[in-house]
Structures are given as structure tokens and as C-alpha cells.
Design a protein around this motif. Sequence first.
Motif, short mmCIF file in Angstrom:
data_model
loop_
_atom_site.label_atom_id
_atom_site.label_comp_id
_atom_site.label_asym_id
_atom_site.label_seq_id
_atom_site.Cartn_x
_atom_site.Cartn_y
_atom_site.Cartn_z
N ALA A 100 0.54 -1.32 0.27
CA ALA A 100 0.56 -0.30 0.75
C ALA A 100 0.56 1.59 -0.01
O ALA A 100 1.36 1.59 1.11
CB ALA A 100 -0.99 -0.15 1.70
N GLU A 101 0.35 1.80 -1.07
CA GLU A 101 2.06 3.68 -1.13
C GLU A 101 1.07 4.42 -0.60
O GLU A 101 1.96 5.04 0.42
CB GLU A 101 1.87 3.56 -1.87
N SER A 102 -0.42 3.94 0.60
CA SER A 102 -0.81 4.81 1.63
C SER A 102 -1.63 4.15 1.65
O SER A 102 -3.02 2.89 1.57
CB SER A 102 -1.22 6.20 0.94
N TYR A 103 -2.61 5.27 3.08
CA TYR A 103 -3.67 4.42 3.89
C TYR A 103 -4.28 5.86 4.53
O TYR A 103 -3.54 6.22 4.96
CB TYR A 103 -3.56 2.93 4.78
N THR A 146 -8.50 2.22 4.90
CA THR A 146 -8.84 2.44 3.61
C THR A 146 -7.45 2.33 2.50
O THR A 146 -6.72 3.25 2.60
CB THR A 146 -9.15 3.16 2.89
N LYS A 172 -4.58 2.21 -0.51
CA LYS A 172 -4.06 2.09 -1.53
C LYS A 172 -2.99 1.85 -2.71
O LYS A 172 -2.10 1.75 -2.12
CB LYS A 172 -4.16 3.70 -2.15
N ARG A 193 0.11 0.31 -4.30
CA ARG A 193 1.39 0.66 -5.39
C ARG A 193 0.77 0.73 -6.80
O ARG A 193 0.50 -0.78 -6.57
CB ARG A 193 2.58 0.84 -4.74
N SER A 194 1.74 0.89 -7.21
CA SER A 194 1.66 0.35 -9.27
C SER A 194 2.22 -0.53 -9.36
O SER A 194 4.29 -0.13 -8.42
CB SER A 194 0.99 1.36 -10.02
N LYS A 197 -12.72 -5.23 -1.59
CA LYS A 197 -12.12 -4.46 -2.63
C LYS A 197 -13.26 -3.22 -3.27
O LYS A 197 -14.23 -3.19 -3.28
CB LYS A 197 -11.62 -4.65 -3.90
N ASP A 226 -12.42 -1.31 -6.64
CA ASP A 226 -11.89 -0.76 -7.39
C ASP A 226 -10.29 -2.13 -6.99
O ASP A 226 -9.78 -2.66 -6.54
CB ASP A 226 -11.51 0.15 -8.28
N THR A 256 -7.27 -1.26 -7.63
CA THR A 256 -6.71 -0.73 -6.35
C THR A 256 -6.29 -0.21 -4.98
O THR A 256 -5.56 0.57 -4.32
CB THR A 256 -5.42 0.12 -7.16
N THR A 257 -7.58 -0.61 -4.65
CA THR A 257 -8.25 0.11 -3.06
C THR A 257 -8.39 -1.45 -2.34
O THR A 257 -9.85 -2.08 -2.56
CB THR A 257 -9.59 1.33 -3.22
#
Length: 535
Positions: free
Chosen positions: A91-94, A104, A106, A108-109, A149, A151, A153-154
Motif C-alpha cells: 500500500a502506497e498510502s492508507y 482504506t 491504496k 502501489r502500481s 475492494k 476497485d 487498487t483499493t
Amino acid sequence: MSVSPRRLRAGALALATLAIISTGACSAGGSGGNANGGAAKTLTVNTSFVLKTLDPGRVYEATGLTAVHALYDTLLTLKGSDVSKPVPALAESYEASPDAKTFTFKLRSGVTFSDGSPLTADDVVFSLNRLKNIKGSPAVTVSGLTVSKTDDTTVVVTSDTANPNVPVVLAMPSTGVVNAKVAREHGAKDGADAAQGDTAQQYLDTTSIGSGPYVLKSYDPSSQVVLEANPKYWGTKPQFGRVVLRNMDVQTQKLTMQRAEAAEISLDISGKLLDGLPDTLLTSGVQDTVYFLFLNADPAVSPVAANPTFNQALRAAIDYQGVAALYGKGAAPGAGLVAPAFAGALPAAEESKRDVARAKALLAGAGLANPTVKFTYPAITYKGVDLGTVATKVQGDAAEAGIKLELNPQPLTTFLDEMRSGKSALGFTPQSLNYPVADSLINNMAPGQATALRSGWTLDRADPAVVAAGKKVTETLDLAARAAAMQEWQRLMNASSPYIVLASNSSIVVATADLTGTDYTAAGWQVDLAAVGRK
């Protein structure tokens, strides 16, 4: 959440579920060879194996956690020896909701599994649901969580109750994300029937399907585990192309490290065992284990042990500085049930102090002339210290105040049976946490909880102030305020609980001088293998 064994090694035990582990012999393989202009390509890690599986949904023991942390990424992680603040990983952030019930993440790609396929929210949801539903040992940490989820990425994690510790839970190796497609192909399930229907462990013990910095090369739970660098790793590449974890008893580890020259680590040399090691070796450790006595609060088991005045007299009789000295380097006199490695620990200034005169006065005032209690403990050595030596020291201290403790050493299994039955008048055990959140102690050691009941400490036998203080901890959502509440809970526990904390001790990583990133962590995986490099 509960207190349970996580870093058990040879002869180790923890309070909630204790187990005996036999040490393994030193096995061949994986010494630090030279390549690329003399730089060691192999990192050798010596440890007394506590290893049942490398399946992230089932992993719970020390050696497994060390390896799984390197094989599987988690949503968040903990860096170095700091276990207070989770940082981004998958997760790049939450974001956390104000009521600490919804988290929640997010993703990372660009993250791929070791086979090159992309990691998505579906893999995260599958992995966490599988962890929860196969109901292995680590499932307790996520038992109140629901995962979904929004989506690809979430990911949203919802807690049944307010729980600001969810981010730390999601940094534990058991929450490692597996490739859901491959896992399903080899018998993994994540539904309500997973406990009966999941058959993926055998596959996951021999093949890793994660996105971590290493992949599993070979697995022999009796001798060695070999990891190799993941060529498709999305993050910073590890410096060592190969890591060999070798099963080795602690005395052999010490001999090995005395002559080791490069790229070698040992995970079980601590306390007095550190004496005699070369000064050139690096050591890293934190006080993550506490050792304490437990008295039985049930008068039917022991009217003496259950007497609150006897409790306080015994506390006053003990030479805490002398007990801590038995543990060697990295130990300190006891303060509270929270080890210094964790938020909420009492400051060193509040370490328990001896006062024999007070102990004698308390006994005299209560009419307790020459009180006698059977003192039961497991006849094992833990982290280089014979627990019988500590018990004998406590016996001698108590005798100076007029208290007679009858030593009753027992084989570990016998000790466990008696402790679980609630029939021990006075016992002695070390304790560590199953994940680095100290307030999990409330759910186990507070009056009326599972561990407390083994000492006969029911709600009706407890000071209401202790009960109220524990409730305040669980209702406090701000982490700094929660830690302060934990400190107040411990002060009240010291005043009236059946637990007497003797000392805290450090787990240690010993490493050759050419290495960096060998910090010991109380997060469970002991050392971050991918962070180890060459100077």
C-alpha cells in the motif's frame, strides 16, 4: 487479540501457549562464498529452527516468520528496530476513519509476483480472507476484520470494534499477499469452508508465490531453508543473491560466530552467552521479553498465595537488580508487564525496588509467620539462562524476608499442564507478544481473561480500578494516549495483580563486522533479511 508465543526457540516458552522445541544439529550448506570481486553473494543465518511451515496463512513460529517476511510483501511494514510506526509496502498510502473501524489502502502500481503477473486488490482480499478462514494459529490477529475492494487498487479493511492497531496487524508476515490464481490452483481456499477445504500448505512449503524480495529455493525444516533473490522484485533489490538459514543449536552458533569472517548472522546468542565473543562482532537487540511470577488468586489453591498482603510482601522481598544481573547483557530490572521495546512500557525510573524491611513489616502486620508456598517452574534454559538459577535467586531473596518458597522444578509439559489447570500456587515464566502491540495484553492478562483465569484472577477478586483502567485502554483511540493509559494500567496491576515482573531481557542479532542492516526487530521476523547488506 491475545498474547501467544511468536519467537519461541530451543527450550522456549511463552505464557499463553507454551511449547518445547528441540535444538537441531548444525547442517551443511550455505557458507558465505565470494564472488563479484570478493563480495559475498550468500548470507548465512544460523538459528535454532522453530519451523512448521512457510505458508503465510499458517506461519506462527520464529524461523518461519523470518523467512516469510522475505518471501511475501504485506500492505504495510515496519522498518529496522522501530515497531511503533507502520510504513508503506504494497500500500502506497492508507487512511483510517475517526472511529478506528475502517481502513482504506491504496495499492502501489507496478507490483508483480515472482512469476511476473500483476498484484491486484483481489489478491489482497483473497490472502486476508484465507488467513482468517483457515483458522490457523495467526488467524486470531484478524478474527474481527472484514476485507473487501472498491476497485483493483483499493482495499478496505473493516474492524468489528474500534481498533487503532489494525495497521500494525497488517504488517505481520501472516498477512503476506499470495498470488490468488496460483494459490487456488494448488488447493487454497478463502471462503467459510477454508478450515476444512484448504490443502495448499504442502505446496506453499516448497514454492513461494509472493511478491517479496526473495523466492524459496529449498525447504528442509530439519536442516536448512534456502532463499534466492527475486529477479522480478518491484522494490530495492537485496544485496545478497542467496540466503541460507541453517538449523544450529545455540552453543554451536557461538562457536561458529567466534571464527566467522564474513556475511554471517546468528539469532539465538543472548544474555550470558554473549560473553567471550570477539569484540569485532556486531550486536543488536531490544528488550522485548519480560519474566514474571504469577501467584494464584484462588484461596482454594493456596490461601497464602491468594493473600494480597503476601503478594505485596513477596514483591518487596525480591532483589530485582540481582535477578536482572543473571540474564547478562541487555537485561534490566522489571517495571511492568510491557517490555521496553513496545509503546506503553513504564520508564526505567519505575523499575521495582527491593525493601526487605517493608516485606517483613507487611507479613507481621498480617499475622503471616513463616509463610510457605510451592514455587513451580519449568526446568529449561531460555535465552542462555537456566530458569532454575533465577528461581533459586528468588527463593533466597524471599527467605531473607521470612518467606519460604519450596522449589518445584518440572518438565515443561508437566509445568504446562499444571499451569493450564489453574492449580499452580506460584509459578514463573517468560512472555513475549505475538505482534508488537502491548495493549493486546489487556485481552489476556486482565482480570477475567484467559491467562488471568489460570491464576484464579476473576473479576470479583480484582480491584475495580484495574478493570476500569483496562477498559480505558481499549476505549482510547489515539495511540499516544493509549500508551499512557497502558502505563497507568500497569501501575495498578503492580499494586494488586497476581503478576510480579522480575526482569526484562533482550533478543539479540549477532553479525559479522562486514554487514549492515542487521538490526534486531521485535516485529516478529527478528531481522529483515532483504535489508542486510555489505559495508
